[in-house]
Scaffold this active site. Structure first.
Site, short mmCIF file in Angstrom:
data_model
loop_
_atom_site.label_atom_id
_atom_site.label_comp_id
_atom_site.label_asym_id
_atom_site.label_seq_id
_atom_site.Cartn_x
_atom_site.Cartn_y
_atom_site.Cartn_z
N HIS A 24 10.26 5.64 20.57
CA HIS A 24 9.12 5.15 20.26
C HIS A 24 9.26 4.54 22.35
O HIS A 24 7.96 4.35 22.54
CB HIS A 24 8.68 4.33 20.15
CG HIS A 24 8.33 4.36 18.83
ND1 HIS A 24 7.61 5.84 17.72
CD2 HIS A 24 8.39 3.51 17.55
CE1 HIS A 24 7.41 5.64 16.33
NE2 HIS A 24 8.14 4.21 15.83
N CYS A 59 0.11 5.99 9.98
CA CYS A 59 1.19 5.03 10.49
C CYS A 59 1.42 4.26 11.52
O CYS A 59 0.18 4.25 11.84
CB CYS A 59 2.00 6.23 11.05
SG CYS A 59 3.08 7.58 9.71
N CYS A 93 7.26 -5.70 15.30
CA CYS A 93 7.05 -4.77 16.28
C CYS A 93 5.68 -4.76 16.70
O CYS A 93 4.35 -5.43 15.82
CB CYS A 93 7.16 -3.35 15.71
SG CYS A 93 8.77 -2.72 15.55
N GLU A 132 0.65 -1.30 -0.14
CA GLU A 132 -0.21 0.17 -0.17
C GLU A 132 0.96 0.96 0.20
O GLU A 132 2.00 1.50 0.66
CB GLU A 132 -1.10 -0.16 1.44
CG GLU A 132 -2.27 -1.41 0.92
CD GLU A 132 -2.81 -1.14 2.26
OE1 GLU A 132 -3.53 -1.56 2.64
OE2 GLU A 132 -2.22 -1.22 3.67
#
Length: 411
Positions: free
Chosen positions: A275, A395, A159, A135
């Protein structure tokens, strides 16, 4: 006289990372499995965008035509966004289809597209030659048009909060498959199929910004990603004529590849998907942290700045009660400031939940406090706008679903 009651302190809630609705692949020791090598599958056909200009001339000559025809075909593809031989009337009619087919074989089949944000965001589902699905997301902003591209079908970084990695890595994409996402998006824009721009917007009607934040870990497909970047920045008609500064290459922290990227002498924007500032949490949240720890990734990011002079972006998905604690904002600021000032910008991103997930974005007041602490410490910080959530195009939401597979079967 009355006694003052003791002040009660409550520990912040700490949620541990865990997968939902799927199981992480694990190695023999029970650690999340990392896939760096692409599984062996049939290679896509070699395309003009996979070749250097000299290789294109050699290919045309091999087909029995003058070398200058390579530049003509490149102009049609990179400037007019077409692979249709019928549109290339400056080429001799005899053998035209064979010539164009030899340099511009079909790479992406559009399965479907979804639009949101008043038509200003389009998510494309593409089928590759071997049936793999990827995509990309096209977004119009005031003054620019951004395309979020995929560099791999699936992802091997495993993840737990990212939809793309749930099925693992299908394969690396070729340089031309990456570039073709841009060319096809430019054709859509040229046809007026992206939401209209305001009269005060004088930007060009083509993709101006690229973010390697679609499917895949770009630096795990290093050679092909860099070939694609070289084609993006090459002047027309040899390439797309884009600015390297408008291209963002992101990574979860493949340290040797970050160092290699710094030495390419192509000043792309570099983004580190961090993160978490502490290894205890990041080991669970970003499995590649078991190879290269937080400080190693930040040192490499700082090295990128020193080598290129380009300010680094730190991407940080804010996840409720998991990594959004005030002390983590303070620790992040401390680690960044320890490596100097003026070299980094932090982009906190409210988590985009995947279908059926109980993981969710931080509360607004928590987001604001996280940003406030970083800015107060002298770290430029901007909460990032998320686009395409309604069509699972934001995201971390890009994944080929069972519905996509059914649609692709009929494409």
């Amino acid at each position: 006289m009355t006694d003052t009651p003791p002040v009660r302190t409550t520990r912040p809630r700490q949620v541990r990372p865990a997968t939902e609705g799927w199981s992480q692949k694990k190695d023999a020791e029970g650690r999340p499995l990392l896939q760096f090598a692409s599984p062996k599958r049939g290679k896509p056909p070699v395309h003009l965008a996979d070749m250097t200009p000299a290789e294109r001339v050699a290919k045309v000559t091999e087909l029995g035509l003058p070398g200058f025809r390579a530049k003509q075909i490149a102009a049609h593809y990179f400037s007019r966004y077409t692979s249709d031989p019928a549109a290339m009337t400056d080429l001799p009619a005899a053998g035209r289809e064979e010539l164009v087919g030899g340099l511009l074989p079909p790479l992406l089949t559009e399965v479907r597209r979804l639009q949101t944000d008043g038509g200003d965001t389009i998510k494309f589902l593409w089928k590759l030659h071997d049936g793999a699905l990827v995509e990309s997301v096209l977004m119009r902003y005031p003054g620019r048009i951004t395309l979020c591209v995929s560099s791999q079908a699936g992802c091997g970084m495993n993840c737990p909060f990212c939809a793309t990695g749930q099925a693992g890595l299908t394969r690396n994409m070729s340089a031309a498959e990456i570039v073709d996402q841009i060319v096809r998006a430019n054709a859509v824009i040229a046809a007026g199929e992206l939401g209209g721009k305001k009269s005060t917007d004088h930007s060009l009607e083509r993709v101006s910004n690229i973010v390697f934040m679609g499917m895949g870990e770009p630096l795990a497909n290093y050679a092909r990603v860099m070939q694609a970047v070289r084609v993006m920045v090459a002047k027309q008609p040899e390439g797309l004529g884009m600015s390297a500064r408008g291209i963002t290459v992101s990574t979860v922290g493949l340290v040797p590849a970050i160092t290699k990227l710094a030495n390419e002498d192509i000043p792309v924007t570099f983004a580190l998907s961090l993160h978490a500032p502490d290894d205890t949490l990041r080991d669970e949240l970003i499995p590649v942290n078991s190879r290269w720890k937080v400080d190693e990734a930040l040192d490499a990011a700082r090295g990128y700045f020193e080598r290129t002079g380009r300010r680094v972006s730190i991407e940080y998905a804010l996840i409720k009660d998991m990594n959004d604690h005030g002390w983590r904002a303070d620790l992040l600021a401390e680690k960044l400031n320890a490596r100097g000032r003026g070299w980094v910008h932090v982009n906190p991103i409210p988590l985009n939940p995947t279908p059926g997930s109980i993981w969710t974005a931080s509360d607004r007041d928590v987001q604001n406090e996280f940003v406030r602490r970083l800015n107060a410490a002298g770290i430029p910080t901007t909460l990032r706008d998320t686009r395409g959530k309604e069509i699972d195009g934001a995201c971390g939401q890009l994944v080929a679903t069972a519905d996509d597979e059914r649609a692709a079967a009929g494409a």
